[in-house]
Motif scaffolding. Structure first.
Motif, short mmCIF file in Angstrom:
data_model
loop_
_atom_site.label_atom_id
_atom_site.label_comp_id
_atom_site.label_asym_id
_atom_site.label_seq_id
_atom_site.Cartn_x
_atom_site.Cartn_y
_atom_site.Cartn_z
N GLY A 346 37.54 9.59 2.76
CA GLY A 346 38.02 8.33 3.32
C GLY A 346 37.62 7.16 2.44
O GLY A 346 36.66 7.23 1.65
N ARG A 347 38.35 6.07 2.57
CA ARG A 347 38.04 4.91 1.74
C ARG A 347 36.67 4.33 2.07
O ARG A 347 35.96 3.83 1.19
CB ARG A 347 39.13 3.85 1.92
CG ARG A 347 40.38 4.16 1.10
CD ARG A 347 41.42 3.07 1.21
NE ARG A 347 42.44 3.21 0.16
CZ ARG A 347 43.44 4.07 0.23
NH1 ARG A 347 43.57 4.84 1.30
NH2 ARG A 347 44.33 4.15 -0.75
N VAL A 348 36.25 4.38 3.35
CA VAL A 348 34.92 3.90 3.73
C VAL A 348 33.84 4.74 3.06
O VAL A 348 32.82 4.23 2.58
CB VAL A 348 34.76 3.91 5.26
CG1 VAL A 348 33.33 3.54 5.65
CG2 VAL A 348 35.75 2.95 5.90
N ARG A 349 34.08 6.05 3.01
CA ARG A 349 33.11 6.95 2.37
C ARG A 349 32.97 6.64 0.88
O ARG A 349 31.86 6.58 0.33
CB ARG A 349 33.57 8.39 2.57
CG ARG A 349 32.68 9.44 1.91
CD ARG A 349 31.33 9.52 2.64
NE ARG A 349 30.44 10.48 1.99
CZ ARG A 349 29.70 10.21 0.90
NH1 ARG A 349 29.80 9.02 0.35
NH2 ARG A 349 28.91 11.13 0.37
N LEU A 350 34.11 6.42 0.22
CA LEU A 350 34.09 6.08 -1.20
C LEU A 350 33.44 4.70 -1.43
O LEU A 350 32.70 4.48 -2.39
CB LEU A 350 35.50 6.07 -1.77
CG LEU A 350 36.08 7.44 -2.15
CD1 LEU A 350 37.51 7.28 -2.61
CD2 LEU A 350 35.25 8.09 -3.24
N LEU A 351 33.73 3.78 -0.52
CA LEU A 351 33.15 2.44 -0.62
C LEU A 351 31.63 2.52 -0.55
O LEU A 351 30.91 1.87 -1.32
CB LEU A 351 33.69 1.56 0.51
CG LEU A 351 33.39 0.06 0.44
CD1 LEU A 351 34.06 -0.56 -0.76
CD2 LEU A 351 33.85 -0.63 1.72
N ARG A 352 31.13 3.38 0.35
CA ARG A 352 29.68 3.54 0.47
C ARG A 352 29.08 4.12 -0.80
O ARG A 352 28.02 3.71 -1.26
CB ARG A 352 29.35 4.43 1.67
CG ARG A 352 27.88 4.40 2.06
CD ARG A 352 27.58 5.34 3.20
NE ARG A 352 27.46 6.72 2.71
CZ ARG A 352 27.24 7.76 3.51
NH1 ARG A 352 27.18 7.59 4.82
NH2 ARG A 352 27.12 8.98 3.02
N GLN A 353 29.76 5.10 -1.39
CA GLN A 353 29.27 5.72 -2.62
C GLN A 353 29.19 4.70 -3.75
O GLN A 353 28.18 4.61 -4.46
CB GLN A 353 30.19 6.87 -3.03
CG GLN A 353 29.91 7.44 -4.43
CD GLN A 353 28.54 8.07 -4.52
OE1 GLN A 353 28.20 8.90 -3.69
NE2 GLN A 353 27.76 7.67 -5.51
N LEU A 354 30.25 3.89 -3.91
CA LEU A 354 30.27 2.93 -5.00
C LEU A 354 29.25 1.81 -4.78
O LEU A 354 28.60 1.34 -5.73
CB LEU A 354 31.67 2.34 -5.15
CG LEU A 354 32.75 3.35 -5.59
CD1 LEU A 354 34.12 2.70 -5.56
CD2 LEU A 354 32.44 3.88 -6.99
N LEU A 355 29.07 1.39 -3.53
CA LEU A 355 28.06 0.37 -3.24
C LEU A 355 26.65 0.91 -3.45
O LEU A 355 25.75 0.18 -3.86
CB LEU A 355 28.22 -0.15 -1.80
CG LEU A 355 29.34 -1.17 -1.57
CD1 LEU A 355 29.41 -1.56 -0.10
CD2 LEU A 355 29.12 -2.41 -2.43
N THR A 356 26.46 2.21 -3.16
CA THR A 356 25.15 2.82 -3.42
C THR A 356 24.81 2.74 -4.90
O THR A 356 23.67 2.43 -5.27
CB THR A 356 25.15 4.28 -2.95
OG1 THR A 356 25.42 4.32 -1.55
CG2 THR A 356 23.81 4.94 -3.21
N GLU A 357 25.78 3.01 -5.75
CA GLU A 357 25.54 2.92 -7.20
C GLU A 357 25.22 1.48 -7.59
O GLU A 357 24.33 1.25 -8.43
CB GLU A 357 26.76 3.43 -7.95
CG GLU A 357 27.03 4.92 -7.77
CD GLU A 357 28.27 5.38 -8.52
OE1 GLU A 357 28.62 4.71 -9.51
OE2 GLU A 357 28.87 6.39 -8.12
N SER A 358 25.93 0.52 -7.01
CA SER A 358 25.67 -0.88 -7.33
C SER A 358 24.26 -1.29 -6.91
O SER A 358 23.54 -1.97 -7.65
CB SER A 358 26.69 -1.78 -6.64
OG SER A 358 28.01 -1.47 -7.04
N ILE A 359 23.86 -0.87 -5.71
CA ILE A 359 22.52 -1.23 -5.23
C ILE A 359 21.46 -0.53 -6.06
O ILE A 359 20.38 -1.08 -6.33
CB ILE A 359 22.39 -0.89 -3.73
CG1 ILE A 359 23.32 -1.81 -2.91
CG2 ILE A 359 20.95 -1.04 -3.26
CD1 ILE A 359 23.41 -1.46 -1.45
#
Length: 821
Positions: A346-359
């Motif tokens: 899901g897009r929310v799942r991918l969004l979480r993954q990418l934000l995790t990398e940013s953080i």
């Protein structure tokens, strides 16, 4: 979440260059913010390390001007904005005593006052230490327990029967006694009076005045003995004691104010005659004291917040830069994201993954930023050395919070753009990018424009501060600052009497003048540009002028010795300077400066004329000389009307003596000889403030120099980050337009045509950014207008120079990818 963290770390390790650039950019931004926050925390936010600091209140004297105390020592005087009454931050000792004994709203009312520099003799060795008087309730009222021994108590602090006991600070204990645990019970001499050390304060406690760090505390009842002067304990007209009360449980500030108002009316009625009673009574104004006295906060709040705004802008530029890098990097991950979406992510799942990398990137930048902040705090000497700030848990929490917010800030837009990808197009190998706008890349370009605008704002601010510093350094102080050594003594705490100061100062001057390499020596009550000043205000009466022409003036005065003007290189325009004949028994004379001639004598020749303050002293002083204007206490301000009086005619008003020594060569070379001569004169008389006149002038500009240095550093850093962002986005655009450029060249486009095609796009971004930056700077630089000297906040030459530098450097950064195209 653990899977996201592990995967994010693997992806960052696979791109070491990208990771290093991002982490370093964020470390500089986060580290700078952390360092400045640690200073703001120490001055503005940190509570006192005492029991329940929120219950503490400072008592301020509030009343009409006619009842204002005649003498105010170390207290702040202001006008209350609501009532228009005078407000004084300290009290007389009799008033403090009555409030302490009769109030019903405080569980403890403690008092303290500065004791200045005390002459401390330990095992025959004399030195100076900062002292403070305190009342017997001080330790119990604050809940501060010494780590060794005990605190001063009310039994130690009894007027007429006080004990000669002292507490020392933790820092002084380690520095002077080597942290010897047997220090309790030892005897030391303070201003030649024996005192017994009874305790050592905790390491985190530095008193109730941020910015001041006393070495020694003694009972306030011993003030007359310690200071060797008239007692202030029974003086109702001298305000010198800071009073801090601890509210009783259940008592509000309003109730306390009401109770103290009734008590103050009683105290005022007892101490004033009927004719002295004004319609407006004297009151007590309570202010919170949980962070100590606020004089340091008032002094440094604006500079610190300006610095915080500057480093905040640098962090914004770093975030924009990293967001651009993430947007470009998302192109290389287009296929990976498409596969994830195709298999059901899901897009929310991918969004979480990418934000995790940013953080993760932001946290890594935060950890490295802590090291940068630790280094930077050693360089930030904007605050007095007695202000203690550390990278404690509060600062660590700030760093962690700003890292997380930063990670979300720069990572959200790239993550949202990446998850809008159409999987079918990406998996078919469609060359279409993540953006739907082809080569325009509006989001990337918008970030670059914002970086250029913010960088220009910082560059203009840095240029204004650097130009202001250069203007100050080029100011003619009116005296020759080169080859002059300064040092001071304070004879009274060492046991000297007022009638001995003349003989002592003459002996010191004669022995110093005999040192090889010394041309001349003199003395003064205040050194020039040294932070010391004295001012006389009143009705100035001038001989020969009609009484109705007398006017209220403020004149700066300085007591100086023979050969002072020769030693300091201040030109004598007419008349003579002081000599040995100008003694306490001779007629009173004065030398005045050009400003005083112009303002007080209407520009006429003042030689031989007399002046004084008030009708009764109309002819007290005879003008015997006029000297060129010389800066007194600040290079910033215009030279005030100044009167120089013979030092030996004002012995009753003097305490600290500053000696000026003009040398043939570098004055540092005679320091050891000066110390040796002072040891011969009196081993128990320490000298202090040993420095050259050039150092004294440079110290007066330390804050301006620091702001110029750090604003330049952060401005250049912002420019570098903006150029990296511009280079990155244009390189990315060139790679995306490779096919287009090839077709254009195949159809006959020349090398110059392609170069201009890309460079034109670069210049358009720069011009838009400069336009926005100029508009912002014209409004924002007014904030620092009070810090400028010799220029306005909209100085055209500074703005033009900053703009040219930015355009040139940014154009070069854009030229490189254009050339590659």
């Amino acid at each position: 979440m653990l899977n996201d963290l592990r995967y994010g770390l693997r992806m960052l390790v696979k791109s070491p260059g990208f990771t290093a650039v991002v982490v370093l950019s964020l470390a500089l931004g986060i580290g700078a913010n952390t360092a400045i926050f640690s200073l703001i925390d120490a001055v503005m936010l940190k509570m006192l390390p005492v029991k329940a600091p929120g219950q503490l209140r400072l008592l301020n004297w509030l009343g009409p001007s006619e009842l204002q105390p005649h003498g105010i020592v170390n207290g702040d005087v202001s006008t209350d904005e609501h009532s228009g009454l005078k407000t004084i931050s300290n009290l007389s000792y009799p008033t403090f005593e009555k409030l302490r004994d009769q109030n019903q709203v405080f569980s403890h009312l403690l008092g303290f006052a500065s004791a200045g520099q005390m002459n401390v003799t330990i095992e025959g060795q004399a030195e100076l230490a900062d002292g403070q008087f305190l009342s017997g309730d001080y330790g119990a009222g604050l809940g501060v327990r010494p780590i060794l021994g005990r605190a001063i108590t009310t039994d130690d602090d009894k007027v007429g029967n006080a004990n000669s006991v002292a507490m020392i600070s933790y820092g002084y204990w380690r520095r002077r006694f080597g942290a010897d645990p047997s220090v309790v019970g030892r005897t030391i001499n303070l201003n030649r009076i024996p005192f017994t050390i009874i305790g050592v304060t905790p390491p985190e406690f530095f008193g109730l005045q941020p910015g001041e760090s006393p070495d020694i505390w003694v009972p306030i009842s011993l003030q007359p003995q310690v200071e060797s002067r008239a007692s202030l304990l029974a003086d109702p007209d001298t305000s010198w004691v800071f009073a801090v009360g601890r509210l009783k449980p259940g008592v509000s500030e309003q109730q306390a104010s009401a109770g103290l108002a009734v008590l103050m009316r009683q105290i005022t009625a007892e101490s004033r005659t009927h004719s002295q009673k004004p319609q407006e009574p004297v009151r007590i104004k309570l202010t919170p004291a949980s962070k100590g006295l606020d004089s340091l906060r008032r002094q440094f709040s604006q500079p610190l917040f300006i610095l915080m705004a500057v480093v905040g802008l640098v962090l914004l530029i770093a975030c924009a830069n990293v967001a651009n890098l993430l947007l470009a990097r998302a192109t290389t991950r287009q296929r990976e994201i498409a596969i994830r979406l195709a298999v059901g992510a899901g897009r929310v799942r991918l969004l979480r993954q990418l934000l995790t990398e940013s953080i993760l990137l932001a946290l890594m930048g935060g950890l490295l930023g802590l090291l940068f902040a630790y280094w930077l705090t050693d360089l930030l000497q904007i605050l007095p050395s007695s202000v203690h700030f550390t990278l404690d848990f509060r600062v660590l929490g700030f760093t962690a919070g700003i890292a997380v917010v930063t990670g979300i800030l720069f990572g959200l837009a790239p993550a949202l753009r990446a998850t809008r990808l159409e999987p079918s197009e990406a998996l078919k190998g469609n060359s279409r990018s993540l953006t739907s706008s082809g080569s325009k890349l509006w989001l990337n370009k918008g970030l670059v424009v914002s970086q250029v605008a913010l960088s220009l704002l910082l560059l203009i601010g840095a240029g204004l501060l650097v130009g202001s510093l250069q203007n100050l350094m080029s100011v003619d102080p009116g005296f020759e600052r080169e080859k002059v050594l300064l040092f001071s003594i304070d004879p009274l705490p060492s046991g000297y009497k007022q009638n001995q100061l003349a003989g002592l100062s003459k002996q010191v001057r004669e022995r110093i003048e005999a040192i090889p390499g010394v041309r001349s020596a003199s003395l003064s009550g205040c050194g020039l540009i040294s932070g010391c000043e004295t001012e006389t205000s009143g009705i100035l009466s001038v001989e020969g002028a009609r009484p109705e022409t007398d006017k209220q003036v403020s004149v700066y005065d300085n007591a100086v010795g023979p050969r002072f003007f020769e030693t300091m290189g201040i030109p004598l325009l007419i008349g003579r300077e002081f000599g040995e004949q100008d003694s306490e028994s001779s007629s009173k004379v004065a030398v005045i400066n050009e400003t005083m001639v112009r303002q007080c004598f209407n520009g006429e020749n003042p030689l031989g004329r007399h002046f004084g303050w008030g009708p009764e002293n109309r002819g007290a002083y005879e003008v015997v000389g006029v000297v060129k204007n010389a800066k007194y206490n600040s290079l910033r301000s215009e030279t005030p009307p100044t009167v120089y009086l013979p030092y030996y005619q004002r012995l009753g008003n003097q305490r600290q003596i500053t000696f000026e020594v003009r040398t043939v060569r570098n004055p540092v070379g005679v320091i050891s000889a000066v110390r040796s001569e002072m040891q011969v004169i009196d081993k128990s008389l320490p000298i202090f403030n040993v420095k050259t006149q050039e150092q004294s002038v440079e110290e007066s500009l330390s804050q301006e120099r620091l702001f110029a240095k750090f604003s330049s550093f952060f401005g250049l850093l912002a420019l570098l980050l903006a150029c990296i962002g511009l280079y990155g986005i244009m390189s990315y655009a060139v790679v995306r337009r490779t096919n287009e450029i090839g077709i254009r060249m195949a159809l006959g486009a020349q090398r110059g045509n392609v170069l201009w095609l890309v460079l034109k796009e670069t210049l358009s971004l720069i011009i838009i950014g400069v336009a926005i930056g100029l508009c912002t700077a014209l409004a924002a630089t007014r904030v620092i207008s009070s810090m400028l000297f010799g220029m306005t906040a909209t100085d055209p030459s500074t703005i033009a120079m900053a703009t040219l530098v930015l355009v040139a450097v940014a154009a070069f950064a854009g030229y490189l990818p254009a050339k590659r195209a």
